[in-house]
Design an enzyme around this catalytic site. Structure first.
Site, PDB file in Angstrom:
ATOM      1  N   ASP A   1       0.834  -1.198   0.000  1.00 44.11           N
ATOM      2  CA  ASP A   1       0.000   0.000   0.000  1.00 44.11           C
ATOM      3  C   ASP A   1       0.878   1.261   0.000  1.00 44.11           C
ATOM      4  O   ASP A   1       1.904   1.300   0.680  1.00 44.11           O
ATOM      5  CB  ASP A   1      -0.866  -0.058   1.269  1.00 44.11           C
TER       6      ASP A   1
ATOM      7  N   GLU B   1       1.073  -0.484  -5.054  1.00 39.59           N
ATOM      8  CA  GLU B   1       0.083   0.564  -5.254  1.00 39.59           C
ATOM      9  C   GLU B   1       0.871   1.865  -5.386  1.00 39.59           C
ATOM     10  O   GLU B   1       1.246   2.484  -4.392  1.00 39.59           O
ATOM     11  CB  GLU B   1      -0.886   0.673  -4.076  1.00 39.59           C
TER      12      GLU B   1
HETATM   13  C1  GLC Z   1      -4.248   3.395   0.019  1.00 42.29           C
HETATM   14  C2  GLC Z   1      -5.610   2.745   0.144  1.00 42.29           C
HETATM   15  C3  GLC Z   1      -6.605   3.742   0.683  1.00 42.29           C
HETATM   16  C4  GLC Z   1      -6.097   4.271   2.006  1.00 42.29           C
HETATM   17  C5  GLC Z   1      -4.692   4.864   1.839  1.00 42.29           C
HETATM   18  C6  GLC Z   1      -4.093   5.236   3.179  1.00 42.29           C
HETATM   19  O1  GLC Z   1      -4.250   4.377  -0.955  1.00 42.29           O
HETATM   20  O2  GLC Z   1      -6.014   2.222  -1.082  1.00 42.29           O
HETATM   21  O3  GLC Z   1      -7.866   3.142   0.840  1.00 42.29           O
HETATM   22  O4  GLC Z   1      -6.983   5.251   2.510  1.00 42.29           O
HETATM   23  O5  GLC Z   1      -3.839   3.918   1.254  1.00 42.29           O
HETATM   24  O6  GLC Z   1      -3.842   4.107   3.944  1.00 42.29           O
END
Ligand code: GLC
Ligand code: CA
Length: 865
Positions: free
Chosen positions: A202, A244
């Site tokens: 993430d 991500e």
């Molecule tokens: C990522 C997740 C999102 C979350 C963010 C902070 O972008 O997809 O849902 O709010 O991280 O943790």
């Protein structure tokens, strides 16, 4: 035998434990509930399941605010429930991908609680990023623009500010502390040892902070990822990391590394452009972004999606595109959040079944692994009146019964209300009803998933677009080993004709895959098709005796004149100094470099056929918002010869860019778009380069490029020639084989465009003659730039002479003497023409005197002082 590349052929289903099925009727979905629905997922045909965070958490960011990395949120069950779920998933051939949220924790995490109480400088304090002021890392963007105003928050017990890229209750971990990485790797092993097959990393671009940068995509962050990957590979054979990284293609590419960082990365910029192409009824947004999608290492794969648990992010589009998307897809301001749109797939396309099918067919046939967001397979709606992104996270709709069959709890007790409106409500849109209707969206999805799984070409093949004259039609060919699939999609809502040039497949028979219908054989004429509004075809091109001939890429065209509107535009993030670091460099080579060279007076290869032009060396001379680069470009000719040219580059924007396009358009290389708009130009078009060169001369700077060391050298004449204070730059009008810039009428800097791996005679002889002898009839050499590629002799890239003002330059003088006729121009020089008796090939060992002679013949005409 475990397949190490399973993720290339996967179809991923993204789900939230809490939203899927509630087994104990407390209103919250849980692991036993999810386990009981695995048969449904197996029936759907997916083979990988990505679960949103299910760890102990105060749930202020729906679980991305983790309070314990190695536990299960009590509402969702126990670790035993999780282990049973894993077994059952694996039994059904479903791999499991979980979240490894390493950028930040919840402020309730014991590490943070210990950190804020521990004394400054202690190992505990050092787990997070603390500062006495909130003024560090200025200029770093805020991601959650609707709720946060700063990336720093004050902590009263620590008496310091802590850093957070997301919500203020999510402090960022400090990856400069090796103990943090150790702790994160321990968490990784914890879950992988429990059978997890893949980890979504993430928010991975933000791991490391450095002053003076945008604190995203830093090299140190990539270093951390490589360590994580090494640790993973050392112990496990077939596990996967997916990044991500919501970034432009060029900035995402490094997350694959050399195949030694992440196995997968989401393709964020593609997603909004699929919606844009659909609404504009024009393929351009899609072809443009896929054309700019860099090649990735063999063991890597893109993750593709239409919707997910977050807003439909519009960070990776230009300002105009964002306005368009808001207007087209989020007219009601409640539909917007942060920099995006909080809606599900079906409502985005006004519940048009054809459009859902079209978008899904694109998602499934573009290069990469598709991700389906739970509920989109039945066309679930959203609830824009719930806060944050909760409107797209409502309970799964299983049946028309109470609570949509999700839970038997009191409706008021549910973690979120079900969708209940007349169009998308659970009474009409639910799994049970759609399983019974043979032509439901759900059953269509099952057929498409099954079809896709029959062909490896979709996950692994190459992509070539076909240039159909009708721009509403997107046509492309996918190839992998002996699988050949032609996809044709109609982006328009009305019926469209198209003629495709399928001559490369002459004699083959297209077989439509959903119905296995044979179409007419491909012959000599363009292949004519009609497509219903938003219709699409996938054809297998069936082998017949005639061989498949590969399409050759078009020959480089020689464009002498630059048409500003036709300059290619490449996407980049905010940090322009990475221009030459990856993908964009390749795009420039592919699309702009050869035509740029052809436009330059100094390019000597105009009469020869260019096979390719590429960068063989590059470096950044000045970083910053308008960076300056030095680059060496190699031209390879069809006749086997090759030459290298010195091409400094700069990126200008706004009025400066307009001025170049208006006054010296041939100096433009390409446009840059995306986060900022600019124009890549020959460095001589930007006064900043002249200034930077002067500074570098003053300081006798040395710098490194990819393959060489470069050093500014001053002669004993420098101080006297240069004088004091600022020197304003001015490009000389006469553009010759070299390019000169006059600095304050004191210095004239000449860039040697042809790069030779030997000392330049202007430098060697000039310095000798004008600073070490009493000869005074030539301008003094003040400085030069040495260029030493590793393992090769020193060459020179520029020389700075004393500027001697005169009525005209040597070139015009010579033209004047010869009546303006170039042909007879050699005459005034004939008395001093020097010629080597035979110099067909010049060896490296040639002495500088021999050099001087051969060079003199060609460079005497170019002398521009
Ligand atoms: C990522 C997740 C999102 C979350 C963010 C902070 O972008 O997809 O849902 O709010 O991280 O943790
Ligand atoms: Ca429950």
């Amino acid at each position: 035998m475990p397949d190490p590349y399973w993720y290339k052929d996967a179809i991923i289903y993204e789900a939230h434990v809490r939203a899927f099925f509630d087994s104990n009727n407390d209103g919250i979905g849980d692991f036993p509930g999810l386990t009981s629905k695995l048969d449904y997922l197996q029936g759907l045909g997916i083979n990988a399941l990505w679960l949103l965070p299910f760890y102990p958490s105060p749930l202020r960011d729906d679980g991305y605010d983790i309070a314990d990395f190695e536990g299960i949120h009590p509402s969702y069950g126990t670790i035993q429930d999780f282990e049973r779920f894993m077994d059952e998933a694996h039994k059904r051939g479903i791999r499991v991908i979980t979240e490894l949220v390493i950028n930040h924790t919840s402020d309730q995490h014991p590490w943070f609680q210990a950190s804020r109480r521990a004394p400054a400088g202690s190992p505990e304090r050092d787990f997070y990023v603390w500062s006495e002021t909130n003024q560090k890392y200025q200029g770093v963007r805020i991601i959650f623009t609707d709720t946060e105003t700063s990336n720093w928050s004050w902590d009263d017990s620590a008496k310091a500010y802590y850093w957070h890229r997301f919500f203020h209750h999510q402090p960022d971990l400090n990856f400069d502390n090796p103990r943090v990485l150790d702790a994160v790797m321990k968490t990784m092993r914890f879950w992988i040892d429990r059978g997890v097959d893949g980890l979504r990393l993430d928010a991975v671009p933000y791991l490391i902070e450095r002053e003076g940068t945008i604190c995203e995509n830093l090299e140190e962050t990539h270093g951390i990822l490589r360590q994580i990957r090494r640790a993973l590979d050392a112990r496990y054979g077939d596990r996967m990391l997916i990044a991500e990284a919501n970034q432009w293609p060029a900035d995402v590419r490094p997350y694959f590394g050399e195949g030694d960082e992440c196995h997968m990365a989401f393709h964020f910029p593609l997603m909004p452009r699929m919606f844009m192409a659909l609404r504009q009824e024009d393929r351009h947004p899609i072809t443009e972004i896929l054309r700019q999608t860099p090649d990735i290492p063999e063991n890597c794969q893109w993750g593709l999606f239409l919707r997910n648990h977050d807003e439909l992010t519009l960070e990776m589009v230009t300002d105009e595109e964002r306005d368009y998307m808001y207007q087209a897809y989020a007219a009601d301001p409640r539909m917007r959040i942060n920099v995006g749109i909080r809606r599900r797939l079906a409502p985005l396309v006004d519940n048009s079944r054809r459009r859902i099918e079209l978008l899904t067919s694109l998602l499934f046939s573009f290069p990469g692994t598709p991700v389906i967001y739970y509920g989109d397979e039945i066309g679930m709606g959203d609830n824009i009146y719930l806060g944050d992104r909760n409107g797209v996270r409502t309970p799964m709709q299983w049946a028309g019964d109470r609570n949509g069959g999700f839970s038997r709890a009191d409706p008021a007790r549910l973690y979120a209300p079900l969708i209940m409106d007349a169009v998308y409500g659970y009474q009409g849109i639910n799994v049970e009803a759609q399983e019974r209707a043979p032509y439901s969206l759900l059953n269509w999805m099952k057929r498409l998933i099954a079809l896709r799984k029959q062909y490896k070409v979709f996950g692994r093949g190459t992509l070539e677009f076909l240039a159909a004259p009708n721009r509403k039609i997107l046509a492309y060919v996918r190839r992998y080993e002996d699988e050949l699939v032609l996809c044709v999609a109609n982006l328009s809502r009305t019926v469209q004709p198209v003629e495709l040039d399928l001559s490369a497949f002459k004699g083959m028979t297209p077989v439509e895959l959903l119905g296995l219908t044979e179409f007419p054989r491909i012959g000599d004429l363009p292949y004519f098709l009609t497509l219903a509004g938003n219709g699409f075809y996938w054809f297998r091109l069936q082998q017949t005796p005639s061989a498949i001939t590969a399409q050759r890429p078009p020959e480089t065209t020689v464009a002498q004149e630059v048409v500003p509107d036709a300059l290619p535009a490449f996407f980049m993030g905010v940090a322009w100094d990475t221009l030459l670091d990856g993908n964009v460099r390749t795009l420039i080579e592919r699309e702009s470099l050869a035509p740029f060279l052809q436009r330059q007076r100094w390019f000597g290869g105009k009469a020869r056929t260019l096979r390719s032009a590429r960068f063989v060396d590059w470096g950044v001379l000045r970083k910053g918002t308008h960076p300056i680069f030095v680059a060496i470009v190699q031209a390879d000719y069809k006749d086997g010869g090759r030459e290298q040219y010195f091409v400094p580059l700069a990126i200008v924007s706004g009025a400066e860019a307009d001025a170049v396009l208006a006054g010296a358009p041939h100096l433009a290389v390409a446009r840059v778009t995306g986060a900022r708009k600019g124009l890549v130009v020959d460095g001589t078009a930007d006064d900043r380069m002249a200034q930077a060169l002067l500074e570098a001369l003053d300081r006798q700077e040395s710098f490194r490029t990819k393959r060489a060391a470069a050093r500014m050298r001053r002669t004993s004449a420098y101080d006297a020639v240069r004088g004091q204070g600022a020197l304003a730059p001015r490009r000389t009008g006469a553009e010759q084989s070299n390019t000169s810039i006059v600095l304050g009428d004191r210095l004239i800097v000449k860039l040697f465009r042809r790069v030779e791996s030997a000392p330049n005679p202007d430098v060697e002889i000039g310095e000798q003659l004008t600073t070490r002898t009493t000869f005074r009839r030539a301008p003094r050499v003040a400085a030069y730039l040495e260029y030493e590629p590793s393992g090769e002799p020193i060459g020179h890239l520029l020389i700075a002479h004393e500027f001697v003002a005169a009525q005209k330059d040597g070139w015009n003088h010579a033209l004047g003497c010869s009546g303006g006729e170039r042909r007879s121009f050699t005459s005034p020089y004939r008395p001093i023409r020097l010629r080597r008796p035979s110099c067909r090939s010049r060896s490296r060992a040639t002495t500088s005197r021999g050099w001087w002679r051969t060079r003199w013949r060609s460079s005497s005409r170019r002398a521009s002082w």
